[in-house]
Enzyme design. Structure first.
Site, PDB file in Angstrom:
ATOM      1  N   GLY A  54       0.830  -1.292  -0.073  1.00  0.00           N
ATOM      2  CA  GLY A  54       0.111   0.082  -0.055  1.00  0.00           C
ATOM      3  C   GLY A  54       0.675   1.345  -0.273  1.00  0.00           C
ATOM      4  O   GLY A  54       0.224   2.306  -0.523  1.00  0.00           O
ATOM      5  N   GLU A 109       3.357   3.816   6.245  1.00  0.00           N
ATOM      6  CA  GLU A 109       2.048   3.227   6.146  1.00  0.00           C
ATOM      7  C   GLU A 109       1.146   3.912   5.186  1.00  0.00           C
ATOM      8  O   GLU A 109       1.260   5.015   5.312  1.00  0.00           O
ATOM      9  CB  GLU A 109       1.571   2.889   7.408  1.00  0.00           C
ATOM     10  N   ASP A 110       0.339   3.225   4.392  1.00  0.00           N
ATOM     11  CA  ASP A 110      -0.512   3.848   3.599  1.00  0.00           C
ATOM     12  C   ASP A 110      -1.706   4.359   4.518  1.00  0.00           C
ATOM     13  O   ASP A 110      -1.849   5.817   4.275  1.00  0.00           O
ATOM     14  CB  ASP A 110      -1.222   3.128   2.586  1.00  0.00           C
ATOM     15  N   ASP A 113      -6.096   2.271  10.006  1.00  0.00           N
ATOM     16  CA  ASP A 113      -7.578   1.928  10.323  1.00  0.00           C
ATOM     17  C   ASP A 113      -7.769   1.211  11.719  1.00  0.00           C
ATOM     18  O   ASP A 113      -7.794   1.989  12.691  1.00  0.00           O
ATOM     19  CB  ASP A 113      -8.107   0.755   9.063  1.00  0.00           C
ATOM     20  N   ASP A 169      -5.499  -0.465  -2.419  1.00  0.00           N
ATOM     21  CA  ASP A 169      -6.080  -1.228  -3.160  1.00  0.00           C
ATOM     22  C   ASP A 169      -7.565  -1.708  -2.698  1.00  0.00           C
ATOM     23  O   ASP A 169      -7.760  -1.657  -1.435  1.00  0.00           O
ATOM     24  CB  ASP A 169      -5.491  -2.494  -3.505  1.00  0.00           C
TER      25      ASP A 169
END
Ligand code: IMP
Ligand code: MG
Length: 184
Positions: A54, A109-110, A113, A169
């Site tokens: 990611g 990190e993308d 969450d 993605d």
């Protein structure tokens, strides 16, 4: 501009709903993060550790905005499989061969969450005795119950929607989009 219907037919039937962060917004934040990171590390060896897949686009843009010597390596961890809800089971696919001891480690990190991926990784990386360990996330949903280590550098606060593009993605699709969009 959102992809054409013909292009969307090739992406597992999921369609983009709307652009949440456009290219210009992302570029401005990445540039500002680069400045912040440059200022935060006046000395020592800096290893920028990208979490694949990611972070691949974010990391490549970010390191070009950091104005000091650094090294780059990657980690692979996977938690989502084909779904849009975090499974919580973090699998570390490989370890970096680069020496971590004594270096400033910046884990890139993308998106944060549930935080489960990072919580697992922070424990593993701390065992390698880095000089410091910090997290840089492009996006943060601010929904995690508990974070072992809060991200020191955050690009954008994200809505609690499933986002794709700029590396993110859905079932491996949409990573190449230059903007970040939500799915229907
Ligand atoms: P966490 O462990 O729940 O914090 O999830 C972290 C990883 O899940 C991220 O590195 C992403 O690869 C993926 N992820 C979380 N939210 C999204 C999203 O909205 N779109 C795409 N991938 C996501
Ligand atoms: Mg993913």
């Amino acid at each position: 501009m959102l992809p054409s219907t013909a292009q969307l037919k090739q992406t597992g039937g999921r369609e983009l709903k709307r652009i949440v962060f456009d290219e210009e917004t992302i570029a401005e934040r990445v540039q500002a993060l680069g400045r912040e990171i440059t200022a935060a590390y006046p000395d020592g060896d800096l290893l920028v550790l990208g979490l694949l897949k990611g972070s691949f686009i974010f990391l490549s843009d970010l390191v070009r905005r950091i104005d000091r010597p650094l090294q780059v390596d990657f980690l692979v961890a996977s938690s989502y499989g084909e779904g849009t809800v975090s499974s919580g089971k973090v699998r570390l696919v490989y370890d970096p061969e680069t020496e971590l001891a004594g270096k400033h480690i910046l884990l890139v990190e993308d998106i944060i969450d549930t935080g489960k991926t990072l919580n697992k990784l922070v424990g593993l990386l701390r065992q390698r005795r880095p000089r410091s360990l910090e997290i840089c996330a492009l996006l943060h949903k601010h929904v995690a119950d508990h974070l072992e280590l809060e991200a020191k550098f955050v690009g954008l606060d994200a809505p609690t929607l499933f986002l794709v593009g700029y590396g993110l993605d859905h079932a491996e699709n949409f990573r190449h989009l230059p903007y970040i969009a939500s799915l229907t």
